[in-house]
Design an enzyme around this catalytic site. Structure first.
Site: not given
Ligand code: NAP
Length: 290
Positions: A49, A93, A116
């Site tokens: 990412k 994460q 996200d």
């Protein structure tokens, strides 16, 4: 019939180019990634990412915290990034170490920076059919369906899997586009009966080839989200590749949905930055909702 393969690698590259162009237009887009602990797979995802964000011209802050970081310390880091105007998108994460309440961490992220799309506010907006930040994988699937002009209005769509990150948002996005949506899961009886009815079949299960060729309706569009490790660490999908003999469109594994996810998360960062600019022009706080 042999299916047209949906090329996620090429489309993912196109999305990343589009993102880079938008970043250049905006002048500055910043993301921050937060990783707690030493999970090797999480390190790989974060590095991918980071690399993709930098390649798109974004500023990408890479925050790696030790496994012993307390929940309060993580929440304080998130609060700092929420308040930082140079950070448009914030990504924590998962999974987090066991001593940290994952829901508390997710809920601490400012919804407007939640690239996200996992904050309950954003999930709620999706449920209500309002524009919002949506998880990258289902967003990528929608882009694929659109790119290949697969009709959705009135189509019968079957989503196998009901996770918060793939199955549920996928079903809502299809519903927004006026498909007639069925969600299947581990307790579904006679899965084949449902999948055989699908004009659009999305498999997000995590079990190698759980969808066999004879479970696919001839002429269907089949999207395989699964990424399962086979022998020799080979990546295998949830759908038997033989299904390409029946389907009209199908995503390969690898090279299908996989390359779309990060590209769409970066697209979310651009969306967050654009909305952030509009918000500050109205004099609203960066940490407020979308
Ligand atoms: P997950 O949280 O484990 O959810 C799996 C879903 O599949 C659950 O809803 C489960 O039902 C359902 N299920 C399990 N066995 C089933 C069966 N035999 N028949 C029907 N449904 C069944 O997984 P996820 O995070 O959604 O991920 C799914 C797959 O997509 C994994 O292979 C993952 O690696 C992959 N993935 C790929 C990407 C990408 O970028 N390509 C991104 C995310 C995930 P219950 O709810 O009843 O347990």
């Amino acid at each position: 019939m042999t299916a047209t393969l949906i090329d996620g690698k090429a489309l993912g590259a196109t999305v990343r180019e589009e993102v880079a162009a938008r970043v250049a237009e905006l002048g500055h887009v910043g993301i921050a990634t937060v990783l707690v602990g030493d999970d090797p797979a999480s390190h790989i995802y974060i590095d991918l990412k980071q690399k993709a964000a930098l390649a798109a011209g974004m500023e990408a802050r890479d925050i790696k915290l030790p496994a012993a970081t307390s929940e309060e310390e993580l929440l304080a880091t998130i609060a700092e990034l929420n308040a930082d105007d140079t950070v448009d998108g914030l990504l924590v994460q998962l999974p987090l170490p066991d001593h940290i309440d994952e829901n508390r961490a997710i809920e601490a992220i400012a919804p407007a920076k939640d690239i996200d799309g996992i904050h309950p506010f954003n999930a709620g907006c999706l449920y209500l059919g309002r524009p919002t930040l949506v998880p990258g994988t289902p967003l990528g699937v929608m882009r694929m369906l659109d790119e290949y002009e697969i009709p959705l209005q009135g189509a019968r769509a079957v989503v196998v899997g009901r996770s918060a990150i793939v199955g549920k948002p996928m079903a809502h996005l299809l519903l927004q586009r006026h498909a007639t949506v069925t969600i299947c899961h581990s307790r579904t009886q006679d899965l084949r009966h449902h999948t055989l009815d699908a004009d659009v079949l999305v498999a997000a299960v995590g079990r190698t080839h759980v969808i066999s060729a004879d479970m696919v309706k001839p002429g269907a569009a089949v999207i395989d989200v699964g990424m399962n490790r086979g022998e020799g660490r080979k990546v295998l999908g949830d759908v038997d590749p033989e299904a390409a003999e029946r389907a009209a469109y199908m995503t390969p594994v690898p090279g299908g949905v996989g390359p779309m996810t990060i590209a769409m998360v970066l697209q979310n960062a651009v969306t967050a930055a654009r909305l952030g600019r509009a918000r500050s022009a109205r004099g609203e706080a960066a940490s407020s909702a979308l």
